[in-house]
Write an enzyme that holds these catalytic residues in place. Structure first.
Site, PDB file in Angstrom:
ATOM      1  N   ASP A 169       0.855  -1.174   0.000  1.00  0.00           N
ATOM      2  CA  ASP A 169       0.000   0.000   0.000  1.00  0.00           C
ATOM      3  C   ASP A 169       0.896   1.232   0.000  1.00  0.00           C
ATOM      4  O   ASP A 169       1.860   1.291   0.763  1.00  0.00           O
ATOM      5  CB  ASP A 169      -0.843   0.011   1.295  1.00  0.00           C
ATOM      6  CG  ASP A 169      -2.309   0.232   1.027  1.00  0.00           C
ATOM      7  OD1 ASP A 169      -2.629   1.289   0.479  1.00  0.00           O
ATOM      8  OD2 ASP A 169      -3.116  -0.644   1.390  1.00  0.00           O
ATOM      9  N   ASP A 216      -3.201   4.560  -2.335  1.00  0.00           N
ATOM     10  CA  ASP A 216      -4.317   4.951  -1.473  1.00  0.00           C
ATOM     11  C   ASP A 216      -4.864   6.331  -1.845  1.00  0.00           C
ATOM     12  O   ASP A 216      -4.100   7.287  -1.996  1.00  0.00           O
ATOM     13  CB  ASP A 216      -3.795   4.989  -0.019  1.00  0.00           C
ATOM     14  CG  ASP A 216      -4.880   5.266   1.001  1.00  0.00           C
ATOM     15  OD1 ASP A 216      -5.684   4.364   1.240  1.00  0.00           O
ATOM     16  OD2 ASP A 216      -4.914   6.387   1.545  1.00  0.00           O
ATOM     17  N   GLU A 237      -6.673   3.512  -5.788  1.00  0.00           N
ATOM     18  CA  GLU A 237      -7.984   3.584  -5.132  1.00  0.00           C
ATOM     19  C   GLU A 237      -8.570   4.978  -5.363  1.00  0.00           C
ATOM     20  O   GLU A 237      -7.931   5.983  -5.054  1.00  0.00           O
ATOM     21  CB  GLU A 237      -7.828   3.348  -3.625  1.00  0.00           C
ATOM     22  CG  GLU A 237      -9.175   3.329  -2.926  1.00  0.00           C
ATOM     23  CD  GLU A 237      -9.158   3.940  -1.531  1.00  0.00           C
ATOM     24  OE1 GLU A 237     -10.016   3.570  -0.732  1.00  0.00           O
ATOM     25  OE2 GLU A 237      -8.300   4.805  -1.247  1.00  0.00           O
ATOM     26  N   HIS A 258     -10.882  -3.881   3.406  1.00  0.00           N
ATOM     27  CA  HIS A 258     -10.751  -3.517   4.828  1.00  0.00           C
ATOM     28  C   HIS A 258     -11.591  -2.303   5.211  1.00  0.00           C
ATOM     29  O   HIS A 258     -11.647  -1.953   6.385  1.00  0.00           O
ATOM     30  CB  HIS A 258      -9.278  -3.250   5.136  1.00  0.00           C
ATOM     31  CG  HIS A 258      -8.768  -2.042   4.397  1.00  0.00           C
ATOM     32  ND1 HIS A 258      -8.645  -2.013   3.021  1.00  0.00           N
ATOM     33  CD2 HIS A 258      -8.380  -0.822   4.832  1.00  0.00           C
ATOM     34  CE1 HIS A 258      -8.199  -0.836   2.649  1.00  0.00           C
ATOM     35  NE2 HIS A 258      -8.032  -0.083   3.724  1.00  0.00           N
ATOM     36  N   ASP A 259     -12.222  -1.647   4.229  1.00  0.00           N
ATOM     37  CA  ASP A 259     -13.054  -0.472   4.516  1.00  0.00           C
ATOM     38  C   ASP A 259     -14.536  -0.775   4.366  1.00  0.00           C
ATOM     39  O   ASP A 259     -15.366   0.149   4.439  1.00  0.00           O
ATOM     40  CB  ASP A 259     -12.728   0.662   3.529  1.00  0.00           C
ATOM     41  CG  ASP A 259     -11.337   1.210   3.699  1.00  0.00           C
ATOM     42  OD1 ASP A 259     -10.807   1.170   4.817  1.00  0.00           O
ATOM     43  OD2 ASP A 259     -10.767   1.685   2.691  1.00  0.00           O
TER      44      ASP A 259
HETATM   45  C1  NOJ Z   1      -8.394   4.576   2.043  1.00  0.00           C
HETATM   46  C2  NOJ Z   1      -7.985   3.412   2.881  1.00  0.00           C
HETATM   47  O1  NOJ Z   1      -8.414   2.231   2.263  1.00  0.00           O
HETATM   48  C3  NOJ Z   1      -8.576   3.615   4.238  1.00  0.00           C
HETATM   49  O2  NOJ Z   1      -8.450   2.489   5.069  1.00  0.00           O
HETATM   50  C4  NOJ Z   1      -7.936   4.823   4.868  1.00  0.00           C
HETATM   51  O3  NOJ Z   1      -8.579   5.092   6.085  1.00  0.00           O
HETATM   52  C5  NOJ Z   1      -8.072   6.051   3.964  1.00  0.00           C
HETATM   53  N1  NOJ Z   1      -7.799   5.770   2.581  1.00  0.00           N
HETATM   54  C6  NOJ Z   1      -7.116   7.104   4.404  1.00  0.00           C
HETATM   55  O4  NOJ Z   1      -5.793   6.700   4.148  1.00  0.00           O
END
Ligand code: NOJ
Length: 563
Positions: free
Chosen positions: A110, A210, A263, A334-335
């Site tokens: 990441d 990210d 992302e 994970h989100d």
């Molecule tokens: C996206 C990530 O997937 C997430 O877990 C994170 O909190 C935010 N970006 C900020 O870095």
């Protein structure tokens, strides 16, 4: 379950290894604890290298393992060139890379460069205006009582925090502990390139970038539309210089055989291809399909959530399949809530619906991403108080809803949290039915889901009909069938509210996928597809007849046919 013999591999295709790969995402904190301190670690992942090889995945995406004070579980990096103590040492990281490479599994890391931690030395020097770091972040003058504009953080609350030491406001699109880097400053971009090159030289195989839709902000800092779900987002997403920044960043990958996935939480389907290709990244996580179950005010709209229509999902996925050059396929990460709780039935038909979603994920066009635990059908958990939540996003949003008078208490918003919290995906991996699910010998950093005695890797491996073995079969199938990777996607029965059916076609080969995305039986009939000579390749039920036409599909029955 059945599958047919693999076919001869075609040689006339423009192949890319990252198109043929199946990726497995690891959230290190919650994967496997080797030293008994309650936190997952790098040695713990290395211990499971054979597990990953047995499942058949080709790439591991490792969520951040760099040094971090963990305001956002590693997405707040304080040193890009070191490993967080809790996760081990650089030698542990090198051993993991070797263990994966020995098993022909590549490793992508990441890369979080929209922001750093406040503890990063760049920020520390910047707040003291030292050594050329003055302009590394977004600093704006103003009185301590009045933020520079009305922008809101994606984690709730204002996007600005006043720094007493420097006497200015700084911008943070996420947590106050995550100040945004100022990409307008060429020295920032050079410093990022240096960090990227450092890791590539260490032998990694790519990055997941990210939050890259936020790298470029509007030139000034104008107020945002006050009615927007995240106020200001139109000024801090897809800013004017984003293509230029990505082009510059992509130059750093040249000469390395990498896979780069970006992302972009706020990219429209139409925008994705603007950021991919030679002067961009290989593929983008686009999120429209994750929004089919939310209300008009987005993911955290307490007035509407949870209900979704299959026809809406078909429309979004089909648009992604038709319009995006190379989709990044995912239904959880994970989100996000757990995939089987979000898109399936995590009670009566957990196995059937989890294997249906697996069939979907692994037979679409694009690169599939499996999030840890999906392969055993891990489910959402329950949070009986705000104190039980670790995730700064969930906490920030709930606090905002209460402060704004939208709800009066946590109880009123609990159903939404139990549906949406990012923490569902962060409960420890369930390895077996011993205490703490075999994740750790100590108290886990975050509670294990109570259902670990039933849902765990050990029992999944022992049962040949398990979700795990279905993933294994589908991954193997995808590896052996070019049509599943490179074939065209054509949606069938767009208006049917139970069947999601489509074909994948590569020259004279056609695969038909029929998913009864429902807890009721339904008889398949699609006159435009000749099915009399079909063969079942994979099914999640026994005794699926070879011809789908006229077959009453059972709840969540999911079948791949060769036509
Ligand atoms: C996206 C990530 O997937 C997430 O877990 C994170 O909190 C935010 N970006 C900020 O870095």
């Amino acid at each position: 379950m059945t599958r047919h013999d693999s076919q001869t591999r075609r040689t006339d295709i423009d192949r890319q290894w990252w198109k043929e790969a199946v990726v497995y995402q690891i959230y290190p904190r919650s994967f496997n604890d080797s030293d008994g301190d309650g936190v997952g670690d790098l040695q713990g992942i290395t211990e499971k290298a054979d597990y990953l090889a047995d499942l058949g995945v080709d790439v591991v995406w490792l969520c951040p393992v760099y040094e971090s004070p963990n305001a956002d579980n590693g997405y707040d990096i304080s040193d890009y060139r070191s490993i967080m103590d809790e996760f081990g040492t650089m030698a542990d990281w090198e051993a993991l890379l070797d263990a994966l490479h020995e098993r022909d599994i590549r490793l992508i890391m990441d890369l979080v460069v929209n922001h750093t931690s406040k503890q990063h030395e760049w920020f520390q020097q910047s707040r003291r205006r030292e050594d050329g770091y003055d302009d590394y972040y977004h600093w704006v003058d103003g009185t301590p009582s009045e933020p520079p504009n009305n922008w809101e953080s994606i984690f709730g609350g204002p996007a600005w925090t006043y720094d007493d030491e420097r006497g200015q406001w700084y911008l943070h699109l996420f947590d106050p502990e995550q100040p945004d880097l100022n990409w307008r400053n060429p020295e920032v971009r050079d410093a990022v390139t240096e960090a990227v090159t450092w890791w590539l030289e260490k032998g990694i195989d790519g990055f997941r970038l990210d939050a890259i839709d936020h790298l470029s902000k509007s030139d000034a800092y104008p107020d945002g539309d006050p009615d927007s779900a995240i106020v200001g987002i139109e000024h801090f997403s897809h800013g004017p210089r984003l293509p230029e920044y990505l082009d510059e960043l992509s130059a750093a990958f040249e000469g390395y055989d990498t896979m780069i996935v970006g992302e972009m939480g706020g990219a429209d389907i139409e925008q994705v291809d603007d950021y991919t290709g030679e002067d961009g990244v290989d593929m983008i996580f686009q999120f429209d399909h994750m929004g089919v179950s939310v209300g008009p005010n987005g993911r955290w709209d307490p007035t509407q959530f949870g209900e979704w229509e299959l026809t809406d999902l078909k429309e979004v996925i089909s648009q992604q399949q038709d319009e995006i050059d190379w989709p990044a396929l995912f239904f959880g990460n994970h989100d996000q809530p757990r995939l089987v709780s979000h898109f399936g039935d995590d009670e009566t038909y957990r196995t059937e619906s989890a294997t249906l979603i697996a069939t979907f994920l692994l037979t679409l066009r694009g690169t599939p991403y499996i999030y840890q635990g999906e392969e055993i059908g891990m489910t959402n958990t329950e949070f009986d108080s705000l104190e039980a939540i670790d995730d700064p996003m969930t906490v920030g949003i709930v606090e905002d809803l209460i402060a704004d008078g939208v709800v009066d208490s946590y109880e009123e918003v609990r159903d939404l949290v139990d549906y949406q919290s990012r923490d569902h995906a962060r409960t420890p991996m369930q390895w077996d039915d011993t205490e703490n699910a075999g994740f750790t010998a100590d108290d886990p950093w975050f509670d294990v889901n109570d259902n670990y005695d039933e849902i765990n890797v050990e029992s999944a491996l022992a049962d040949t009909d398990s979700i795990w073995h279905h993933y294994e079969t589908l991954i193997e199938l995808r590896h052996s069938e070019d049509v599943l990777v490179y074939g065209d996607y054509d949606l069938l029965l767009p208006d049917h509210d139970q069947f999601y059916a489509y074909t994948r076609t590569l020259e004279n080969e056609t695969t038909l996928v029929v998913l009864n995305w429902s807890d009721e039986c339904s008889t398949f009939d699609c006159p435009s597809v000749p099915t009399a000579d079909a063969n079942v390749v994979v099914s999640n039920y026994d005794d699926t007849p070879s011809d789908p036409t006229g077959h009453a599909f059972r709840p969540y029955e999911a079948v791949v046919y060769q036509l």
